[in-house]
Design a protein around this motif. Structure first.
Motif, PDB file in Angstrom:
ATOM      1  N   THR A 467      35.809  -9.011  50.024  1.00  0.00           N
ATOM      2  CA  THR A 467      36.273  -9.864  51.126  1.00  0.00           C
ATOM      3  C   THR A 467      35.189 -10.787  51.673  1.00  0.00           C
ATOM      4  O   THR A 467      35.473 -11.641  52.512  1.00  0.00           O
ATOM      5  CB  THR A 467      36.812  -8.987  52.278  1.00  0.00           C
ATOM      6  N   GLY A 468      33.959 -10.605  51.233  1.00  0.00           N
ATOM      7  CA  GLY A 468      32.876 -11.488  51.679  1.00  0.00           C
ATOM      8  C   GLY A 468      32.484 -11.317  53.123  1.00  0.00           C
ATOM      9  O   GLY A 468      32.247 -12.308  53.828  1.00  0.00           O
ATOM     10  N   ILE A 469      32.389 -10.064  53.588  1.00  0.00           N
ATOM     11  CA  ILE A 469      32.033  -9.842  54.994  1.00  0.00           C
ATOM     12  C   ILE A 469      30.617  -9.284  55.155  1.00  0.00           C
ATOM     13  O   ILE A 469      30.254  -8.819  56.233  1.00  0.00           O
ATOM     14  CB  ILE A 469      33.048  -8.896  55.686  1.00  0.00           C
ATOM     15  N   LYS A 470      29.832  -9.321  54.084  1.00  0.00           N
ATOM     16  CA  LYS A 470      28.424  -8.932  54.210  1.00  0.00           C
ATOM     17  C   LYS A 470      27.641 -10.183  54.600  1.00  0.00           C
ATOM     18  O   LYS A 470      27.157 -10.935  53.760  1.00  0.00           O
ATOM     19  CB  LYS A 470      27.914  -8.343  52.895  1.00  0.00           C
ATOM     20  N   TYR A 471      27.537 -10.383  55.922  1.00  0.00           N
ATOM     21  CA  TYR A 471      26.989 -11.628  56.441  1.00  0.00           C
ATOM     22  C   TYR A 471      25.465 -11.664  56.446  1.00  0.00           C
ATOM     23  O   TYR A 471      24.879 -12.701  56.730  1.00  0.00           O
ATOM     24  CB  TYR A 471      27.518 -11.864  57.861  1.00  0.00           C
ATOM     25  N   PHE A 472      24.825 -10.540  56.160  1.00  0.00           N
ATOM     26  CA  PHE A 472      23.369 -10.475  56.133  1.00  0.00           C
ATOM     27  C   PHE A 472      22.911 -10.010  54.752  1.00  0.00           C
ATOM     28  O   PHE A 472      23.647  -9.300  54.053  1.00  0.00           O
ATOM     29  CB  PHE A 472      22.849  -9.501  57.201  1.00  0.00           C
ATOM     30  N   PRO A 473      21.704 -10.378  54.351  1.00  0.00           N
ATOM     31  CA  PRO A 473      21.196  -9.892  53.060  1.00  0.00           C
ATOM     32  C   PRO A 473      21.011  -8.382  53.084  1.00  0.00           C
ATOM     33  O   PRO A 473      20.555  -7.824  54.090  1.00  0.00           O
ATOM     34  CB  PRO A 473      19.860 -10.633  52.908  1.00  0.00           C
ATOM     35  N   ALA A 474      21.387  -7.746  51.988  1.00  0.00           N
ATOM     36  CA  ALA A 474      21.248  -6.291  51.905  1.00  0.00           C
ATOM     37  C   ALA A 474      19.784  -5.901  51.797  1.00  0.00           C
ATOM     38  O   ALA A 474      18.957  -6.641  51.246  1.00  0.00           O
ATOM     39  CB  ALA A 474      22.031  -5.756  50.708  1.00  0.00           C
ATOM     40  N   ALA A 475      19.447  -4.728  52.348  1.00  0.00           N
ATOM     41  CA  ALA A 475      18.082  -4.217  52.230  1.00  0.00           C
ATOM     42  C   ALA A 475      17.816  -3.856  50.772  1.00  0.00           C
ATOM     43  O   ALA A 475      18.716  -3.399  50.063  1.00  0.00           O
ATOM     44  CB  ALA A 475      17.913  -2.986  53.118  1.00  0.00           C
ATOM     45  N   PRO A 476      16.573  -4.065  50.280  1.00  0.00           N
ATOM     46  CA  PRO A 476      16.268  -3.718  48.886  1.00  0.00           C
ATOM     47  C   PRO A 476      16.429  -2.232  48.651  1.00  0.00           C
ATOM     48  O   PRO A 476      16.094  -1.413  49.503  1.00  0.00           O
ATOM     49  CB  PRO A 476      14.814  -4.159  48.722  1.00  0.00           C
ATOM     50  N   LYS A 477      16.972  -1.886  47.480  1.00  0.00           N
ATOM     51  CA  LYS A 477      17.138  -0.485  47.143  1.00  0.00           C
ATOM     52  C   LYS A 477      15.789   0.162  46.890  1.00  0.00           C
ATOM     53  O   LYS A 477      14.813  -0.507  46.577  1.00  0.00           O
ATOM     54  CB  LYS A 477      18.038  -0.332  45.917  1.00  0.00           C
ATOM     55  N   LYS A 478      15.752   1.484  47.007  1.00  0.00           N
ATOM     56  CA  LYS A 478      14.500   2.230  46.894  1.00  0.00           C
ATOM     57  C   LYS A 478      13.816   1.967  45.562  1.00  0.00           C
ATOM     58  O   LYS A 478      12.609   1.765  45.492  1.00  0.00           O
ATOM     59  CB  LYS A 478      14.782   3.727  47.064  1.00  0.00           C
ATOM     60  N   GLN A 479      14.605   1.917  44.465  1.00  0.00           N
ATOM     61  CA  GLN A 479      14.017   1.694  43.150  1.00  0.00           C
ATOM     62  C   GLN A 479      13.362   0.322  43.064  1.00  0.00           C
ATOM     63  O   GLN A 479      12.281   0.160  42.490  1.00  0.00           O
ATOM     64  CB  GLN A 479      15.101   1.819  42.063  1.00  0.00           C
ATOM     65  N   GLU A 480      14.022  -0.703  43.660  1.00  0.00           N
ATOM     66  CA  GLU A 480      13.469  -2.053  43.626  1.00  0.00           C
ATOM     67  C   GLU A 480      12.198  -2.133  44.456  1.00  0.00           C
ATOM     68  O   GLU A 480      11.252  -2.818  44.087  1.00  0.00           O
ATOM     69  CB  GLU A 480      14.505  -3.040  44.161  1.00  0.00           C
ATOM     70  N   VAL A 481      12.175  -1.427  45.593  1.00  0.00           N
ATOM     71  CA  VAL A 481      10.988  -1.425  46.442  1.00  0.00           C
ATOM     72  C   VAL A 481       9.815  -0.833  45.688  1.00  0.00           C
ATOM     73  O   VAL A 481       8.702  -1.378  45.694  1.00  0.00           O
ATOM     74  CB  VAL A 481      11.267  -0.637  47.740  1.00  0.00           C
ATOM     75  N   GLU A 482      10.041   0.303  45.032  1.00  0.00           N
ATOM     76  CA  GLU A 482       8.956   0.955  44.294  1.00  0.00           C
ATOM     77  C   GLU A 482       8.503   0.099  43.126  1.00  0.00           C
ATOM     78  O   GLU A 482       7.321   0.015  42.797  1.00  0.00           O
ATOM     79  CB  GLU A 482       9.435   2.323  43.805  1.00  0.00           C
ATOM     80  N   LYS A 483       9.447  -0.578  42.443  1.00  0.00           N
ATOM     81  CA  LYS A 483       9.124  -1.399  41.300  1.00  0.00           C
ATOM     82  C   LYS A 483       8.249  -2.595  41.699  1.00  0.00           C
ATOM     83  O   LYS A 483       7.328  -2.978  40.988  1.00  0.00           O
ATOM     84  CB  LYS A 483      10.425  -1.915  40.654  1.00  0.00           C
ATOM     85  N   ASN A 484       8.537  -3.163  42.859  1.00  0.00           N
ATOM     86  CA  ASN A 484       7.763  -4.328  43.325  1.00  0.00           C
ATOM     87  C   ASN A 484       6.503  -3.930  44.068  1.00  0.00           C
ATOM     88  O   ASN A 484       5.775  -4.802  44.553  1.00  0.00           O
ATOM     89  CB  ASN A 484       8.647  -5.197  44.235  1.00  0.00           C
ATOM     90  N   GLY A 485       6.276  -2.628  44.208  1.00  0.00           N
ATOM     91  CA  GLY A 485       5.047  -2.178  44.845  1.00  0.00           C
ATOM     92  C   GLY A 485       5.006  -2.403  46.325  1.00  0.00           C
ATOM     93  O   GLY A 485       3.928  -2.561  46.909  1.00  0.00           O
ATOM     94  N   ILE A 486       6.161  -2.429  46.983  1.00  0.00           N
ATOM     95  CA  ILE A 486       6.212  -2.654  48.425  1.00  0.00           C
ATOM     96  C   ILE A 486       6.095  -1.327  49.130  1.00  0.00           C
ATOM     97  O   ILE A 486       6.813  -0.370  48.830  1.00  0.00           O
ATOM     98  CB  ILE A 486       7.524  -3.343  48.838  1.00  0.00           C
ATOM     99  N   LYS A 487       5.200  -1.223  50.082  1.00  0.00           N
ATOM    100  CA  LYS A 487       5.006   0.015  50.823  1.00  0.00           C
ATOM    101  C   LYS A 487       5.683  -0.101  52.178  1.00  0.00           C
ATOM    102  O   LYS A 487       5.459  -1.061  52.915  1.00  0.00           O
ATOM    103  CB  LYS A 487       3.510   0.306  51.008  1.00  0.00           C
ATOM    104  N   LEU A 488       6.524   0.865  52.483  1.00  0.00           N
ATOM    105  CA  LEU A 488       7.225   0.886  53.762  1.00  0.00           C
ATOM    106  C   LEU A 488       6.677   1.999  54.627  1.00  0.00           C
ATOM    107  O   LEU A 488       6.527   3.110  54.165  1.00  0.00           O
ATOM    108  CB  LEU A 488       8.730   1.089  53.545  1.00  0.00           C
ATOM    109  N   ASP A 489       6.421   1.705  55.913  1.00  0.00           N
ATOM    110  CA  ASP A 489       5.966   2.733  56.847  1.00  0.00           C
ATOM    111  C   ASP A 489       7.144   3.574  57.277  1.00  0.00           C
ATOM    112  O   ASP A 489       8.194   3.070  57.535  1.00  0.00           O
ATOM    113  CB  ASP A 489       5.292   2.104  58.063  1.00  0.00           C
TER     114      ASP A 489
END
Length: 489
Positions: A467-489
């Motif tokens: 229906t196109g009601i995701k009006y904001f960008p989705a948060a990156p998935k855990k696997q993508e975060v780890e793959k890109n080397g992003i560290k989250l506090d």
């Protein structure tokens, strides 16, 4: 306040414009084709004029299968939704004998007392056997039993007030009580998003009504200053009394009231505080005592406390709690107490039993577990929806979480897709919300398991994509975060 994206607002206005234009075209066509037909009014005016029910005929009927869906089970975590069919383009719906087993995200069953409970249900059955299903009388005639007296004492003790009075209907508690508390020469200052029962009660009182911006204490103080300075209309005499009306949790927004600031302002300007805890009592706070407990507000600082038993307690009716003088006055003056049939004794027993479970007086810790689970479920579900990119209203700990839809075409699309995937949700549009602010209202329960919530999230995510009601960008998935080397506090 909700900030609508520009393109979303334009497309929503355009959609309503098309619906209005085609609706008017169909009305004019109907007049042309039906002009030769005789009517049977015999001199009477039509009971419903064309412009009065235009919205119902040309907009609501097209999607009415999304509303008022009958169920054939208790409002538990899973419910049986009765299937309906239409052979006249949704103008009328006929129930079938088929049902769909659906995950329930629409009922106000916050603590799970709406279905069988090992402590409450046997006591309700026993009360039904002893007292019957109704008292067949008002409270001042033969409608007060020992159970009603026990319930009022129990409610007063639970909410932290000296006394309480109970009624058989939550809506009528507001609409019937407010006109008794204030009348001509008084001033009601109401939150702009208060429930319609408050609005109708205020209108019926004859008092002057002013509105402050939703949940904005600074604007409340500004309105109070202006109204106290100006006084009554025309005469400019001082107001006889001033009542500020707010809700604990706003039912269409899921937001928790800024009660400490509002109470402080009301004290400063000598205004009474009327707190509607229909959705907050039993659902939030360490022991379920509502927004006062959650935010650390002394209940002695709230002059009139209102609540309902239809949400957290799995019953019906409402209550007013306050000083003994106030409650005694209401018992002598309120028509809902004097003339309406009293709350049934089985319903009253259900409330008493539910409160005992919440407080642990049943000899178990199930009440504490329910309160912990509703809080965990609500915060988990809200966080996951936001990660997916949905626009979710409300605050943490609130079991009410609206997902913004905006466009009228997305109301039936989202609702039907969820039902197709065996998920029962409530969608809300005009006139319950402003024209542009249609939404799906999710209600979380302590009876939902983590598996239930994960399934619901998967269905809602799929429906949101369609229906196109995701009006904001989705948060990156855990696997993508780890793959890109992003560290989250």
């Amino acid at each position: 306040m909700i900030t609508i994206p520009y393109l979303t607002a334009v497309s929503t206005y355009f959609s309503y414009g098309l619906l209005f234009a085609f609706g008017q075209l169909r009305d004019y066509s109907r007049l042309i084709f039906d002009w030769w037909r005789t009517n049977n009014l015999q001199g009477y005016a039509p009971i419903c004029l064309a412009h009065e029910d235009f919205y119902i005929r040309r907009l609501y009927h097209r999607i009415q299968d999304c509303f008022g869906r009958p169920i054939s089970s208790a409002p538990d975590a899973w419910i049986d939704v009765v299937e309906r069919v239409s052979d006249d383009n949704n103008k009328t719906l006929k129930r079938t004998t088929k049902t769909s087993r659906c995950l329930n995200l629409g009922s106000y069953n916050y603590l799970g007392f709406g279905s069988f409970d090992e402590y409450c249900t046997p006591r309700v059955i026993e009360s039904l056997k002893k007292f019957s299903a109704t008292t067949c009388s008002s409270r001042v005639d033969a409608g007060t039993t020992s159970v009603h007296a026990e319930l009022e004492e129990c409610v007063a003790k639970y909410v932290g007030q000296p006394a309480a009075v109970v009624f058989g209907m939550g809506y009528a508690t507001n609409s019937a009580i407010i006109p008794v508390l204030i009348g001509k020469g008084g001033l009601i200052i109401s939150d702009s998003l208060n429930h319609t029962s408050i609005v109708n009660g205020a209108r019926g009182s004859g008092a002057t009504i002013r509105v402050f911006q939703h949940n904005t204490p600074a604007h409340l103080e500004k309105v109070l200053k202006e109204q106290i300075a100006e006084g009554q209309p025309r005469t400019h005499r001082p107001w006889k009394k001033i009542i500020v009306v707010v809700e604990g949790i706003y039912s269409m927004e899921g937001e928790i009231c800024h009660l400490p600031e509002i109470v402080s302002i009301c004290k400063k300007y000598k205004a009474y505080v009327y707190l509607d805890e229909a959705h907050s009592i039993g659902a939030i706070g360490k022991t379920g005592r509502g927004v006062c407990e959650l935010l650390g507000v002394d209940t002695a600082d709230v002059d009139i406390m209102m609540g309902t038993f239809t949400k957290s307690f799995g019953s019906c009716g409402g209550y007013i709690a306050g000083s003994k003088d106030l409650i005694q006055y209401l018992k002598h003056q309120c028509p809902a107490h004097l003339y309406a049939t009293s709350i049934s004794t089985p319903s009253a027993t259900q409330i008493i039993s539910a409160i005992k479970v919440i407080l642990g007086e049943d000899g178990s810790n199930r009440g504490a577990q329910k309160l912990a689970r509703i809080r965990e479920n609500s915060n988990f579900f809200r966080a996951e929806l936001q990660k997916m990119g949905f626009e979710v209203l409300g605050d943490n700990d609130s079991p009410v979480m609206p997902i913004m839809l905006y466009n009228p075409a997305k109301i039936p699309a989202f609702s039907r897709e969820c039902l197709r995937e065996k998920l029962a949700v409530v969608v809300v549009g005009f006139p319950a919300t402003p024209l542009l602010l249609a939404r799906a209202r999710i209600c979380i329960s302590a009876s939902h398991s983590r598996e239930d919530l994960i399934k619901a999230l998967q269905v809602i995510s799929k429906a949101g994509d369609l229906t196109g009601i995701k009006y904001f960008p989705a948060a990156p998935k855990k696997q993508e975060v780890e793959k890109n080397g992003i560290k989250l506090d």
